[in-house]
Design a protein around this motif. Structure first.
Motif, short mmCIF file in Angstrom:
data_model
loop_
_atom_site.label_atom_id
_atom_site.label_comp_id
_atom_site.label_asym_id
_atom_site.label_seq_id
_atom_site.Cartn_x
_atom_site.Cartn_y
_atom_site.Cartn_z
N GLN A 16 -5.22 -4.07 5.42
CA GLN A 16 -5.94 -2.80 5.19
C GLN A 16 -7.12 -2.76 6.15
N ALA A 23 -14.10 0.77 2.29
CA ALA A 23 -13.49 -0.52 1.96
C ALA A 23 -14.48 -1.40 1.18
N VAL A 31 -5.95 -3.97 -2.68
CA VAL A 31 -4.94 -4.12 -1.61
C VAL A 31 -4.37 -5.54 -1.63
N GLY A 38 -6.52 -7.34 1.83
CA GLY A 38 -7.64 -6.43 1.66
C GLY A 38 -8.81 -6.88 2.52
N GLN A 188 -1.93 -3.28 10.91
CA GLN A 188 -3.13 -2.89 10.15
C GLN A 188 -3.01 -1.38 9.90
N GLY A 190 -4.71 2.19 7.93
CA GLY A 190 -5.94 2.76 7.39
C GLY A 190 -5.68 4.09 6.73
N LEU A 193 -3.77 4.59 3.52
CA LEU A 193 -4.39 4.05 2.29
C LEU A 193 -5.50 4.97 1.77
N SER A 196 -4.44 6.58 -1.41
CA SER A 196 -4.01 5.74 -2.53
C SER A 196 -4.87 6.08 -3.75
N CYS A 199 -8.21 4.20 -3.68
CA CYS A 199 -9.18 4.43 -2.60
C CYS A 199 -10.39 5.23 -3.12
N VAL A 289 -1.63 1.82 -4.35
CA VAL A 289 -1.52 1.02 -3.12
C VAL A 289 -0.19 0.25 -3.12
#
Ligand SMILES: Cc1cc2nc3c(=O)[nH]c(=O)nc-3n(C[C@H](O)[C@H](O)[C@H](O)COP(=O)(O)O)c2cc1C
Length: 308
Positions: A16, A23, A31, A38, A188, A190, A193, A196, A199, A289
């Protein structure tokens, strides 16, 4: 070639992205618990809030997690120390070269994985002792380079002997399969997510990502040397118009001052900075997620089997 999940001791070969102001510790743990890696994103945090969020992730994650450090952060020296003190095992870096922290981090057994936009940077990071690099194409959300994932990734793979992780434009199994074909060991992600359930961005931001069409992202800040991909809105249009008019940097900064926080926390879709990548248009619904990661992996396996 070892897959990213084997290198990091996680279930799926997916990291993630360390998204500033988004984050947080709880999201990183969600995640990790869903099978990815995560990351606590230190951009937008203070030294104390970074420590606090690392501790939250430690408490809630049932597997490895990491920290993303933006090297232009004014408190990055102290943050580099916090990751050591808190026993973080994986650090990704952005916006610079982490030379001065490398010895301490390596001695502490930390895996260091810089995000890079070019072959020259990839080479430099490999020489410094990076464990892998994340080759991020300009399709991605947030701060971007010039090259696309399609062109950057295979060139970086041919340049360095360390594992290469793909980033930018990956939100489906087809795209992950393409990244493997180009030589990546994993990806990776972004933008996918952002939509999600876990999030922690405002619902308006999620709705804007879901509403976006394929050409609804735009890059602001090309003229100031800090290009950022966002969803096209009032702020972004005004910013780019002013850039074309050649207004000075200070005036441009007034537009973006606090704009990510306005988008993330207030759900201001007009003057907020709705950072998102070109894959936004592929995203149709808000899901846990776990479902997002599983569907990428399942589709990727099917695509690869179909090609054979
Ligand atoms: C809202 C948002 C904020 C981001 N902030 C950061 C950041 O603080 N540090 C970083 O290294 N990357 C950041 N990124 C980039 C991601 O880590 C990741 O590399 C990228 O999103 C991958 O491309 P994708 O958006 O096409 O999935 C951000 C991306 C988004 C969408």
């Amino acid at each position: 070639m070892k897959k990213l999940n084997e290198l990091l001791g996680i279930k799926y070969p997916l990291i993630q992205g360390g998204m500033a102001n988004i984050a947080m510790g709880e999201f990183a743990a969600a995640v990790t618990n869903a099978g990815g890696l995560g990351l606590v994103g230190a951009g937008g945090m203070t030294v104390d809030s970074l420590r606090e969020n690392i501790r939250i992730a430690k408490d809630k994650a049932n597997g490895p997690f990491g920290v993303n450090l933006m090297l232009m952060h004014p408190a990055v020296d102290d943050m580099a120390q916090v990751v050591l003190e808190e026993g973080v095992k994986i650090v990704t870096t952005g916006a610079g070269i982490p030379s001065k922290y490398m010895d301490d981090w390596k001695n502490a057994g930390i895996k260091v994985i810089p995000v890079i936009p070019s072959c020259a940077m990839a080479k430099r990071m490999a020489q410094l002792g990076a464990d892998a690099v994340i080759a991020e194409g300009t399709e991605s959300g947030g701060h971007v380079g010039e090259l696309t994932t399609m062109t950057l990734l295979p060139q970086v793979v041919d340049t360095v002997d360390i594992p290469v992780i793909a980033a930018g434009g990956i939100a489906s199994g087809r795209q992950l399969a393409a990244a493997y074909a180009l030589g990546a060991c994993g990806a990776q992600i972004g933008t996918c997510l952002l939509v999600s359930e876990e999030c922690p961005i405002h619902d308006n931001y999620k709705a804007a990502v879901i509403k976006a069409k394929d050409s609804d992202t735009i890059v602001t800040g090309r003229t100031t040397g800090a290009p950022v991909r966002v969803l096209r809105n009032q702020m972004a249009r005004e910013y780019v118009k002013k850039e074309k008019e050649g207004v000075d940097k200070m005036e441009l900064e007034q537009l973006t001052l606090g704009s990510l926080r306005r988008a993330v926390f207030d759900g201001d879709t007009k003057t907020g900075s709705l950072m998102a990548g070109q894959v936004a248009a592929q995203l149709k619904e808000i899901r846990p997620v776990k479902d997002i990661l599983e569907s990428i992996i399942t589709e990727c396996d099917e695509v690869i089997a179909g090609l054979q």
